[in-house]
Design an enzyme around this catalytic site. Structure first.
Site, PDB file in Angstrom:
ATOM      1  N   LYS A  76       0.829  -1.196   0.000  1.00 23.30           N
ATOM      2  CA  LYS A  76       0.000   0.000   0.000  1.00 23.30           C
ATOM      3  C   LYS A  76       0.867   1.250   0.000  1.00 23.30           C
ATOM      4  CE  LYS A  76      -4.284  -1.921   1.746  1.00 23.30           C
ATOM      5  NZ  LYS A  76      -5.519  -1.515   2.456  1.00 23.30           N
ATOM      6  N   ILE A 188       8.526  -3.275   3.148  1.00 23.22           N
ATOM      7  CA  ILE A 188       8.916  -4.073   1.985  1.00 23.22           C
ATOM      8  C   ILE A 188       7.737  -4.147   1.029  1.00 23.22           C
ATOM      9  CG2 ILE A 188       9.548  -6.386   1.180  1.00 23.22           C
ATOM     10  CD1 ILE A 188      11.116  -6.746   3.752  1.00 23.22           C
ATOM     11  N   GLY A 189       8.022  -3.853  -0.230  1.00 23.27           N
ATOM     12  CA  GLY A 189       7.018  -3.985  -1.279  1.00 23.27           C
ATOM     13  C   GLY A 189       7.729  -4.342  -2.570  1.00 23.27           C
ATOM     14  N   GLY A 200      11.545  -3.161  -3.506  1.00 25.22           N
ATOM     15  CA  GLY A 200      12.324  -3.775  -2.438  1.00 25.22           C
ATOM     16  C   GLY A 200      11.979  -3.278  -1.061  1.00 25.22           C
ATOM     17  N   CYS A 218       1.218   1.908   4.983  1.00 29.39           N
ATOM     18  CA  CYS A 218       0.990   0.512   4.603  1.00 29.39           C
ATOM     19  C   CYS A 218      -0.449   0.079   4.879  1.00 29.39           C
ATOM     20  CB  CYS A 218       1.973  -0.423   5.306  1.00 29.39           C
ATOM     21  SG  CYS A 218       3.706  -0.035   4.968  1.00 29.39           S
TER      22      CYS A 218
END
Length: 268
Positions: A76, A188-189, A200, A218
């Protein structure tokens, strides 16, 4: 063991604009897919910017209409900016791709990095990223809060749409440490395309975490954010953290025993 190279794109006065870094990610991603370059991790700082992953809801964005860059990663909305070490590992994975295993490796590298600075961090089940676990009592039993206020009637217990942006500093994500709640130190995404990772992690080293108070970080309303400097109670710089993070990223990512995701097939 696979080769992993690091590219330090820019920090401090040479922080890299988000769009420039995103374009470079895509260039390296294409080259990695064609095996023209080895696995590569871009490391940098960004100027202040909000980015929103594919699952971001409209009501999680800044209330004042501050611009947000919509990106193709999972997750998100979050913030990037000065004092935050951002890493974009671009790594080829075996197929079928095990996305969760890649996320767990990134978490492990950051957990080890924080431990080297004397800070214990952890995972939280069902929530990606690296966390500092809180020790607050059940809010229904009167957990202490900012300024000694009582959260006996914590609205988050009863209102799924509770918005900390509208309810003062006692609920601000940046003050979660004072409330002794769970707080995220690294987000982290990622995205995996053609078997190669993109995007990352973002490790909060010494940022102004008040930037997170303008969004629902998020998409999580009942926890907050943290930083290495804030938790350790001393100044910590990107320059200090950078070689430590590189060491653990190399140990974890380059030495990983990469395996395809196990696909369970139901007999016909």
């Amino acid at each position: 063991m696979s080769e992993l190279r690091f590219v330090r794109m820019g920090f401090g006065a040479e922080a890299v604009e988000y769009q420039e870094a995103w374009d470079e990610q895509r260039r390296v991603h294409a080259a990695r897919f064609l095996d023209e370059v080895p696995d590569t991790c871009l490391l940098l700082e960004h100027p202040p910017v909000y980015t929103a992953g594919r699952r971001t809801a409209d009501n999680e964005r800044p209330l004042d209409g501050t611009p947000v860059i919509d990106v193709d990663r999972g997750g998100k909305i979050t913030w990037h900016g000065p004092g935050q070490l951002v890493g974009y590992p671009i790594q080829k994975l075996p197929r079928p791709v095990d996305v969760v295993a890649h996320v767990r490796r990134l978490e492990e590298a950051i957990i080890l990095t924080c431990a080297e600075f004397g800070l214990e961090t952890s995972r939280v089940e069902g929530r990606s990223g690296v966390w500092i676990l809180g020790d607050a009592k059940d809010p229904a039993q009167g957990a202490p809060a900012l300024g000694g206020l009582s959260l006996d009637f914590d609205p988050r217990l009863h209102d799924e749409e509770f918005d900390p942006r509208l309810n003062g500093p006692e609920y601000a994500p940046s003050n979660a440490g004072q409330r002794r709640e769970d707080r995220k130190i690294a987000a982290i995404g990622i995205r995996v395309a053609k078997g190669v990772t993109m995007h990352g992690f973002a490790l909060n080293v010494n940022p102004d975490n008040a930037w997170f108070d303008r969004i629902i970080p998020c998409g999580i309303r009942d926890a907050g954010v943290a930083s290495l400097a804030g938790e350790l109670g001393r100044d910590v710089t990107i320059e200090e953290v950078l070689p430590v993070a590189e060491k653990h990223l190399r140990d974890v990512l380059a030495n990983a025993d990469l395996k395809p995701r196990v696909v369970e097939r139901t007999p016909a």
